[in-house]
Design a protein around this motif. Structure first.
Motif, mmCIF file in Angstrom:
data_model
loop_
_atom_site.group_PDB
_atom_site.id
_atom_site.type_symbol
_atom_site.label_atom_id
_atom_site.label_comp_id
_atom_site.label_asym_id
_atom_site.label_seq_id
_atom_site.Cartn_x
_atom_site.Cartn_y
_atom_site.Cartn_z
ATOM 1 N N LEU A 145 -2.085 8.854 -1.023
ATOM 2 C CA LEU A 145 -3.156 8.405 -0.819
ATOM 3 C C LEU A 145 -4.509 9.479 -0.586
ATOM 4 O O LEU A 145 -4.021 10.387 0.069
ATOM 5 C CB LEU A 145 -3.203 7.405 0.614
ATOM 6 C CG LEU A 145 -2.416 6.235 0.364
ATOM 7 C CD1 LEU A 145 -2.600 5.304 1.833
ATOM 8 C CD2 LEU A 145 -2.761 5.120 -0.860
ATOM 9 N N LYS A 151 0.919 -0.960 -0.004
ATOM 10 C CA LYS A 151 0.000 0.070 -0.093
ATOM 11 C C LYS A 151 0.982 1.256 -0.064
ATOM 12 O O LYS A 151 0.631 2.462 -0.481
ATOM 13 C CB LYS A 151 -0.945 -0.052 1.150
ATOM 14 C CG LYS A 151 -1.787 -0.993 1.285
ATOM 15 C CD LYS A 151 -3.069 -1.177 0.376
ATOM 16 C CE LYS A 151 -3.739 -2.384 0.286
ATOM 17 N NZ LYS A 151 -5.022 -2.161 -0.625
ATOM 18 N N ASP A 188 -8.631 6.956 1.177
ATOM 19 C CA ASP A 188 -7.872 5.656 1.357
ATOM 20 C C ASP A 188 -7.215 5.663 2.700
ATOM 21 O O ASP A 188 -7.016 4.589 3.401
ATOM 22 C CB ASP A 188 -7.027 5.629 0.236
ATOM 23 C CG ASP A 188 -7.523 5.020 -1.113
ATOM 24 O OD1 ASP A 188 -8.632 4.347 -1.094
ATOM 25 O OD2 ASP A 188 -7.017 5.363 -2.232
ATOM 26 N N SER A 189 -6.811 6.925 2.996
ATOM 27 C CA SER A 189 -6.098 7.133 4.287
ATOM 28 C C SER A 189 -7.279 6.616 5.283
ATOM 29 O O SER A 189 -6.761 5.986 6.478
ATOM 30 C CB SER A 189 -5.508 8.368 4.748
ATOM 31 O OG SER A 189 -4.361 8.771 4.007
ATOM 32 N N GLU A 202 -7.722 3.151 5.559
ATOM 33 C CA GLU A 202 -6.926 2.020 5.928
ATOM 34 C C GLU A 202 -6.975 1.273 7.249
ATOM 35 O O GLU A 202 -6.927 -0.148 7.187
ATOM 36 C CB GLU A 202 -5.250 2.914 5.615
ATOM 37 C CG GLU A 202 -4.297 1.622 5.805
ATOM 38 C CD GLU A 202 -2.967 2.170 5.730
ATOM 39 O OE1 GLU A 202 -2.760 3.497 6.311
ATOM 40 O OE2 GLU A 202 -2.092 1.649 5.087
ATOM 41 N N ASP A 225 -11.750 12.437 -2.203
ATOM 42 C CA ASP A 225 -10.952 12.171 -2.993
ATOM 43 C C ASP A 225 -9.843 13.233 -3.372
ATOM 44 O O ASP A 225 -9.067 13.257 -4.472
ATOM 45 C CB ASP A 225 -11.281 11.666 -4.412
ATOM 46 C CG ASP A 225 -12.547 12.387 -4.880
ATOM 47 O OD1 ASP A 225 -13.817 12.174 -5.016
ATOM 48 O OD2 ASP A 225 -12.471 13.758 -5.107
ATOM 49 N N ARG A 254 -9.489 -1.167 6.577
ATOM 50 C CA ARG A 254 -9.160 -2.402 5.795
ATOM 51 C C ARG A 254 -8.266 -3.283 6.442
ATOM 52 O O ARG A 254 -8.301 -4.486 6.168
ATOM 53 C CB ARG A 254 -8.652 -1.784 4.371
ATOM 54 C CG ARG A 254 -9.526 -1.175 3.832
ATOM 55 C CD ARG A 254 -9.068 -0.587 2.305
ATOM 56 N NE ARG A 254 -10.283 0.301 1.616
ATOM 57 C CZ ARG A 254 -9.907 1.198 0.997
ATOM 58 N NH1 ARG A 254 -8.749 1.708 0.799
ATOM 59 N NH2 ARG A 254 -10.686 1.892 0.191
#
Lengths: 287, 264, 262
Positions: free
Chosen positions: B103, A181, B107-108, B111, B140, B114
């Motif tokens: 990112l 990642k 996404d940050s 994380e 985004d 996830r």
């Protein structure tokens, strides 16, 4: 990223030349007006309507030999780059994560490979493994791999110490997660630069080896081979070595230009852009 | 039971010249929902304390228990499992460095979830965005496209997304300007009032005093004072604390600095 | 007569960035400027020092320094004034010192250039200066990396006051320092003011730092002075919303919440 490279004039020139050489490599053998192995015409003739670049010492058409030989040179260069890439990047990233023993061994191996004179080593290995382009290129690829090892290791190290990697670890991320990642995307731009550079080195090496007669059996045409043959008959065709030399130089130059172009677009803003999933503006960095 | 219980924690690094003691028999405990400020200046060992609690630095001696689990003896795999539960989270000083520049905000924020393998990630993210008052449209964007205050709120949101019971904050507002500092402090106050335990680590007593129930003063690797905030500020006991309190600039002109200076 | 007088000073790059700053500084007085980074406080100071960054210019108003209108000064006259009339210290002291020269030699060099003393006399004066900022004599022979941030800032203050300026600008001079060290540096500035009659311009993002010993305060935001007045008025009867925010931050999150009001 590719589109951004094309916005630079140097990028356009580099991509243009490389595309042209690649086209030669694919279509060259079909474009060749004569059989590159077949002699029988007047020997060491100058350029004429029938033979644009004249004929060599066995009466073979030089243009056909260059066109046909382009494939060997390009494939060789690609092979060198790919071998170096795989053999360098994977241990480069892993050396940061797999513990001190692995790190020590890979670092010493890289140092050793750098210390060896690679042309000489390639000659020795082909003597051992048999004389063929794949063997020679594999050897050269391994010899160049420390470049990729260093580049990817350095990039990985800087990412591994970053706070965002620490933040991921605090959330319970595994090393594999961090590499996938966070590390991977940061390592890519420097590797792309190194790749374009090694493609150029690959070209020189293939040409040098074939010039020396290593890696290809004599009748098969290559750029280095044509150059070597031409050099033997300077008094008859003094301009002849310039043609293969120019081809080799142009390709290497284009590869280096491409490496520079990639570096230029991979600056702080450029790098963010190339990973920006297609959104068109450069993010402002406000401190 | 304590949420965090540190007993006689020692951290030293080996140097060629001998041992370099960073922390000496530090004891500190935090009950659920409590807010404690650890105040220390450069070289006091405050960052090492945070990193040791998080398992990033190995303790030389002593015991750290998080939610009843003694973490000193954990193997890497067990540490990962503990962290994945998201009980403890961390907010760094500088969000520009603690958020991956490549990112997106989405996404940050996603994380930690996830990594947990959690479900319903998008809903949780939208909920947390509302809580830190960030617009959905920022999802985004990249960290470089946000203002400093927005970035720190993203960093806080990221830490909160696993619904931790304890959040460690390392100088959470030092890098921000006043307007953003007030916003982030307000957010942390809400968090405190909602029952999350906070451990503030800062060099600046003035910036966190108002929100801490208790203040622990870290001086040269030792906790020299650990009492309710009002007591520490109004009646400091240790000479260093006295010097510290006197040094903090305040708006009260009455305690304008005394020319005789401060005892070393 | 005032030492430093700014009258509606405007600073522009391609557009106007600082929209009119006015204040006057009397001998021995202290003026404070509060604002975030980007508020124009540093540009204002740099204008007063005649060291605006390239392409920035004073687009309006006037600055009078010790009786000279600075617009009419030649670069040579400016050089003569800087150090001996007006001087400054900034944030991040380490970047203003040469890492490969000793502290003493750097202070002595300033003395030699500004006061025209010989080597030996300059060295003696430099030792005196270091003592006056409460640095031990050993510092003279030490290199910047051997000193803490607070000691480096003291060294720079020593260099700044070498030519006995009448005005010293302290632009975020204590920002990167620990709180206790910040207090020591602020004490030092206050002492210098008492003993030498030095007038100060104290610039900070923290209203409390400025409030400690300023007589007049300017609150700046986005290039505009949003509020200006005697410190008591700013602290106790703030009019602008931004000033109130600065005060509220301290009142609700700072030490002030606990301080027993006497």
């Amino acid at each position: 990223m590719f589109r951004r490279i094309l916005t630079l004039p140097t990028g356009r020139i580099a991509v243009g030349i490389i595309a042209f050489i690649a086209l030669l490599a694919v279509a060259g053998p079909f474009l060749a007006p004569y059989d590159p192995l077949e002699g029988g015409a007047e020997i060491l003739a100058g350029p004429s309507g029938a033979h644009w670049l004249g004929t060599d010492y066995l009466g073979r058409d030089v243009l056909s030999r260059l066109l046909d030989g382009s494939r060997v040179s390009v494939l060789g260069s690609i092979q060198v780059s790919l071998v170096a890439l795989v053999a360098g990047v994977i241990p480069g990233i892993l050396s940061v994560y797999l513990g001190s023993v692995f790190e020590w061994v890979t670092l010493r191996l890289a140092d050793t490979l750098i210390a060896l004179p690679f042309l000489v080593f390639a000659v020795a290995v082909t003597a051992l493994l048999g004389n063929g382009i794949p063997q020679a290129m594999f050897t050269v690829g391994i010899m160049i791999s420390p470049l990729f090892f260093r580049v990817s290791r350095a990039a990985t190290l800087s990412v591994a110490r970053s706070q965002y990697v620490e933040a991921a670890l605090i959330s319970g991320a595994s090393v594999g997660w961090v590499v996938r990642k966070h590390v991977w995307v940061k390592v890519l731009p420097p590797i792309a630069v190194a790749l374009a550079n090694t493609a150029g080195i690959g070209f020189v090496v293939v040409s040098s080896l074939t010039f020396l007669g290593i890696g290809v059996q004599p009748p098969a045409p290559t750029w280095g081979g044509v150059l070597a043959a031409d050099l033997g008959y300077l008094s008859f065709r003094p301009w002849a070595p310039l043609v293969p030399t120019f081809l080799i130089m142009a390709t290497v130059w284009a590869c280096n230009l491409l490496a520079d172009a990639i570096r230029d677009v991979s600056g702080e803003a450029g790098r963010a852009l190339l990973l920006n999933r297609g959104r068109g503006h450069v993010p402002a960095r406000t401190a | 039971m304590s949420l965090l219980e540190i007993t006689d924690l020692d951290v030293h690094y080996r140097r060629r010249t001998g041992r370099l003691h960073v922390l000496r028999s530090v004891s500190l405990s935090l009950s659920p929902g409590e807010t404690v400020g650890v105040i220390g200046e450069t070289g006091s060992g405050k960052s090492t304390l945070a990193r040791t609690i998080l398992g990033l630095v190995k303790a030389s001696a002593g015991r750290i228990a998080i939610d009843g689990t003694d973490v000193a003896s954990l193997k890497p795999r067990q540490w990962r499992e503990l962290r994945r539960r998201g009980v403890v989270q961390y907010v760094f000083q500088d969000p520009l460095r603690s958020l991956d520049p490549d990112l997106t905000v989405l996404d940050s924020l996603a994380e930690p979830l996830r990594i947990q393998g959690a479900a319903g990630i998008r809903d949780k993210i939208l909920k947390i965005l509302a809580r830190v008052r960030l617009d959905e449209a920022l999802l985004d964007r990249l960290p470089g496209e946000l203002s400093g205050g927005q970035r720190q709120r993203v960093a806080v949101a990221r830490a909160l997304i696993t619904e931790p019971r304890l959040v460690l904050l390392d100088e959470p507002v030092s890098a921000l300007d006043s307007a953003n500092r007030v916003q982030v402090l307000e957010l942390l106050k809400e968090l405190r009032d909602a029952g999350t335990a906070l451990l503030f680590i800062s060099h600046d007593l003035g910036s966190v005093a108002g929100i801490a129930d208790r203040i622990a003063v870290l001086y040269e690797g030792e906790i020299v004072e650990d009492r309710p905030s009002a007591d520490v500020i109004n009646a400091p006991v240790h000479p260093y604390t006295r010097k510290l309190i006197r040094s903090v600039p305040t708006l009260r002109r009455a305690d304008r600095r005394t020319p005789e200076g401060i005892p070393a | 007569m005032s030492l430093l007088a700014l009258r509606d000073v405007k600073i522009a790059y391609d557009r106007e960035i600082v929209h009119g700053v006015s204040f006057t500084l009397e001998p021995g007085a202290v003026v404070g400027i509060v604002g975030e980074s980007g508020s124009g406080k540093t540009l204002t100071c740099r204008a007063a020092l005649g060291i605006l960054p390239e392409h920035f210019r004073i687009s309006g108003g006037s600055i009078e320094l010790d009786g000279h209108d600075v617009a009419s000064l030649t670069p040579k006259q400016w050089t003569a004034l800087r150090g001996s009339t007006i001087s400054a210290v900034f944030q991040d002291p380490a970047s203003y010192l040469n890492p490969s020269l000793t502290i003493g030699s750097q202070v002595a060099e300033v003395v030699r250039v500004k006061l025209g003393l010989g080597r030996r006399a300059a060295r003696l004066r430099a030792v005196e200066l270091l003592a006056s900022v409460r640095l031990p004599a050993a510092v003279y022979k030490q290199y910047p990396h051997e000193l803490s941030g607070g000691m480096l800032q003291r060294s720079l203050i020593a260099a700044a006051i070498a030519a006995q300026p009448k005005v010293l600008i302290a632009d975020e001079a204590t920002t990167a320092l620990d709180v206790t060290v910040q207090a020591e540096i602020l004490d030092l500035l206050a002492e210098l003011r008492e003993s030498t009659g030095l007038a100060l311009v104290v610039v900070s993002h923290d209203l409390a730092v400025v409030a400690q010993f300023c007589d007049e305060v300017l609150v700046m935001r986005d290039g505009t002075v949003v509020e200006q007045g005697p410190v008591e008025k700013i602290l106790y009867q703030p009019e602008h919303e931004y000033t109130r925010l600065l005060i509220e931050e301290h009142e609700s999150y700072g030490l002030e919440r606990y301080l027993v009001t006497s």
